[in-house]
Design a protein around this motif. Structure first.
Motif, PDB file in Angstrom:
ATOM      1  N   LYS A 390       0.826  -1.208   0.000  1.00 35.73           N
ATOM      2  CA  LYS A 390       0.000   0.000   0.000  1.00 35.73           C
ATOM      3  C   LYS A 390       0.859   1.257   0.000  1.00 35.73           C
ATOM      4  O   LYS A 390       0.532   2.249  -0.658  1.00 35.73           O
ATOM      5  N   ARG A 391       1.985   1.202   0.717  1.00 37.61           N
ATOM      6  CA  ARG A 391       2.851   2.386   0.844  1.00 37.61           C
ATOM      7  C   ARG A 391       3.975   2.421  -0.189  1.00 37.61           C
ATOM      8  O   ARG A 391       4.758   3.360  -0.214  1.00 37.61           O
ATOM      9  N   GLY A 392       4.075   1.399  -0.999  1.00 37.53           N
ATOM     10  CA  GLY A 392       5.138   1.368  -1.991  1.00 37.53           C
ATOM     11  C   GLY A 392       6.513   1.105  -1.397  1.00 37.53           C
ATOM     12  O   GLY A 392       7.529   1.551  -1.953  1.00 37.53           O
ATOM     13  N   VAL A 393       6.561   0.389  -0.289  1.00 42.35           N
ATOM     14  CA  VAL A 393       7.827   0.045   0.356  1.00 42.35           C
ATOM     15  C   VAL A 393       8.350  -1.248  -0.264  1.00 42.35           C
ATOM     16  O   VAL A 393       7.733  -2.309  -0.126  1.00 42.35           O
ATOM     17  N   GLU A 394       9.459  -1.158  -0.961  1.00 42.14           N
ATOM     18  CA  GLU A 394      10.055  -2.327  -1.594  1.00 42.14           C
ATOM     19  C   GLU A 394      11.223  -2.802  -0.727  1.00 42.14           C
ATOM     20  O   GLU A 394      12.283  -2.183  -0.710  1.00 42.14           O
ATOM     21  N   TYR A 395      11.005  -3.879  -0.024  1.00 43.53           N
ATOM     22  CA  TYR A 395      12.027  -4.345   0.901  1.00 43.53           C
ATOM     23  C   TYR A 395      12.950  -5.369   0.241  1.00 43.53           C
ATOM     24  O   TYR A 395      12.629  -5.949  -0.802  1.00 43.53           O
ATOM     25  N   VAL A 396      14.099  -5.550   0.850  1.00 41.79           N
ATOM     26  CA  VAL A 396      15.119  -6.475   0.355  1.00 41.79           C
ATOM     27  C   VAL A 396      15.042  -7.772   1.138  1.00 41.79           C
ATOM     28  O   VAL A 396      15.062  -7.763   2.374  1.00 41.79           O
ATOM     29  N   LYS A 397      14.952  -8.884   0.445  1.00 42.73           N
ATOM     30  CA  LYS A 397      14.886 -10.205   1.086  1.00 42.73           C
ATOM     31  C   LYS A 397      16.293 -10.788   1.225  1.00 42.73           C
ATOM     32  O   LYS A 397      17.256 -10.276   0.649  1.00 42.73           O
ATOM     33  N   PHE A 398      16.407 -11.905   1.938  1.00 41.85           N
ATOM     34  CA  PHE A 398      17.720 -12.511   2.136  1.00 41.85           C
ATOM     35  C   PHE A 398      18.296 -13.021   0.818  1.00 41.85           C
ATOM     36  O   PHE A 398      19.513 -12.952   0.594  1.00 41.85           O
ATOM     37  N   THR A 399      17.438 -13.505  -0.064  1.00 38.43           N
ATOM     38  CA  THR A 399      17.919 -13.939  -1.380  1.00 38.43           C
ATOM     39  C   THR A 399      18.470 -12.753  -2.179  1.00 38.43           C
ATOM     40  O   THR A 399      19.394 -12.912  -2.982  1.00 38.43           O
ATOM     41  N   ASP A 400      17.911 -11.560  -1.943  1.00 33.42           N
ATOM     42  CA  ASP A 400      18.450 -10.349  -2.577  1.00 33.42           C
ATOM     43  C   ASP A 400      19.836 -10.037  -2.011  1.00 33.42           C
ATOM     44  O   ASP A 400      20.749  -9.662  -2.742  1.00 33.42           O
ATOM     45  N   TRP A 401      19.964 -10.169  -0.695  1.00 36.57           N
ATOM     46  CA  TRP A 401      21.276  -9.967  -0.073  1.00 36.57           C
ATOM     47  C   TRP A 401      22.303 -10.931  -0.657  1.00 36.57           C
ATOM     48  O   TRP A 401      23.454 -10.556  -0.885  1.00 36.57           O
ATOM     49  N   GLN A 402      21.890 -12.152  -0.937  1.00 38.95           N
ATOM     50  CA  GLN A 402      22.827 -13.116  -1.504  1.00 38.95           C
ATOM     51  C   GLN A 402      23.335 -12.656  -2.869  1.00 38.95           C
ATOM     52  O   GLN A 402      24.481 -12.928  -3.231  1.00 38.95           O
ATOM     53  N   LYS A 403      22.497 -11.948  -3.632  1.00 35.57           N
ATOM     54  CA  LYS A 403      22.959 -11.355  -4.894  1.00 35.57           C
ATOM     55  C   LYS A 403      24.019 -10.285  -4.628  1.00 35.57           C
ATOM     56  O   LYS A 403      25.030 -10.204  -5.336  1.00 35.57           O
TER      57      LYS A 403
END
Length: 434
Positions: A390-403
């Protein structure tokens, strides 16, 4: 199902998540929030870059992070993207594991002069913390003063004193390595208000100063108490003082061009300069019942860089009770308010080792288990996801951290385990790529 939100992805946060898994198994969901897109807190940006073995503990946290019951929610700022009250509405318990990332102030005239830094900012600079990557300390003067007698003071001193070759195998960031290679610092003075028996330096870290390629540590033998008095110290402290005695007895090394001076019974009184720091005014002290008392005798050390390593404070969060004197959240054995808890340095201040946070995490989970029972049927993870969308908050997941991790390893200079991204936007760019 119990829903737990942990704010902070450093050691305290991951030990608390590990404890939650052991307490409830499949009957818990844990979301670990962090304002940065990368996890592990001070393991990444606080531990000295030449102490890679200590950083290896992050592999233990990775095992917890990869559990289906645990989720990393990076690049989310509490108080901006979501409030504590909103987290409490969504989760059965909210645990603040935010550490103590802010420097304590010296409270001295002149401490706001350019080229005077707290250790959090200076360590963050050479460790690649995004908040401090642009610090740009001037290393053009021949003398630096380091205030404090703990391990952080040793870390800062060692980093300033090392040759470029001695950083092989470390993950010190490129901008710091380049600046240190051009450094003109040849004298580092470590100030301590009290004496050798009162240092908070551990033997391993202190002993490292005796093995530097281009620097030699010096101690005035007159500052050392009678050797018979060492018998009353605990074994670790006795070994540390033994290193100081060895430094005092050693012959000066003419082939080393950096001198590390321990100045005991020395309390800074003012930092002096016009456009930037030029001198440090110091008062001699003596011990009275274990406390440092000023003698009235003062002197000055010319210096172009001052780094204060005197302790840290927890960041305040809106609407969370805070103990200003202690520098951490106001709490009673980890409980702040119904449904709100704190753990690690955010609970007790910056004391103990990384491992000290493990029993702390297990203790707070026991309290949460007492308080929430089977849970209150709150929305938890799906509720946060709906709010974030709803707020447009795009969070980073652990799989993203692995990238990000993979890209940093790929970008490493020869002899280094990684080259860290020091800007959040660069991290996000990596995540955004297919």
């Amino acid at each position: 199902m119990r829903h737990i939100a942990i704010v902070g992805s450093g050691p305290a946060g991951y030990y608390t998540a590990e404890a939650a898994l052991k307490q409830w198994g499949e009957d818990v969901r844990v979301d670990i929030f962090d304002s940065l897109p990368v996890p592990f807190g001070l393991i990444r940006t606080g531990v000295a870059p030449d102490h890679q073995s200590i950083k290896g503990v992050s592999r233990r946290y990775e095992n917890t992070a990869l559990s289906e019951n645990v989720r990393f929610v990076g690049n989310v700022t509490i108080g901006k993207d979501i409030s504590i009250a909103e987290l409490q509405d969504l989760y059965d318990a909210v645990v603040l594991a935010t550490g103590a990332p802010n420097d304590r102030k010296l409270g001295l005239p002149g401490e706001d002069l350019p080229n005077v830094f707290g250790s959090a900012s200076f360590v963050g600079w050479y460790n690649g913390h995004p908040h401090f990557a642009d610090l740009d300390p001037a290393l053009s003067h021949d003398t630096a003063v380091v205030i404090g007698n703990g391990n952080v003071a040793l870390d800062v001193t060692r980093i300033l004193a090392k040759s470029q070759e001695e950083f092989e195998g470390s993950d010190i960031v490129a901008h710091a390595l380049t600046a240190l290679d051009a450094s003109q610092i040849r004298r580092i003075v470590i100030l301590g208000r009290r004496g050798p028996h009162q240092i908070a330096m551990t033997p391993k870290e202190l002993g490292e100063l005796g093995h530097l390629a281009r620097a030699s540590p010096r101690v005035d033998a007159a500052d050392l108490p009678d050797e018979a008095e060492d018998a009353g110290l605990d074994p670790g402290q006795r070994k540390s003082v033994g290193h100081l005695r060895a430094f005092a007895a050693a012959e000066p090394c003419e082939d080393r061009d950096v001198v590390i001076e321990f100045d005991f019974f020395a309390s800074p009184r003012a930092i002096i300069g016009s456009k930037r720091v030029e001198e440090v005014e110091i008062e001699r002290t003596r011990l009275e019942n274990g406390k440092a008392v000023g003698t009235g005798e003062t002197y000055r050390i010319p210096a172009g860089l001052v780094i204060a390593c005197i302790g840290y404070q927890t960041s305040k969060i809106p609407d969370v009770p805070y103990d200003d004197r202690a520098g951490h959240f106001a709490n009673e054995d980890g409980r702040i308010a119904p449904g709100l808890y704190c753990v690690g340095w955010a609970r007790r201040g910056p004391t103990g080792t990384i491992g000290t946070n493990r029993p702390d995490g297990f203790a707070v989970i026991e309290k949460i288990a007492e308080d929430i029972g089977d849970g209150a049927g709150k929305a938890g993870r799906p509720g946060f996801d709906a709010l974030a969308e709803k707020r447009g908050v795009e969070y980073v997941k652990f799989t993203d951290w692995q990238k990000i991790d993979k890209a940093e390893v790929a970008n490493a200079r020869q002899g280094s385990p990684r080259e860290k991204f020091v800007a959040v936007e660069h991290m996000i760019d990596v995540v955004s790529k297919d």
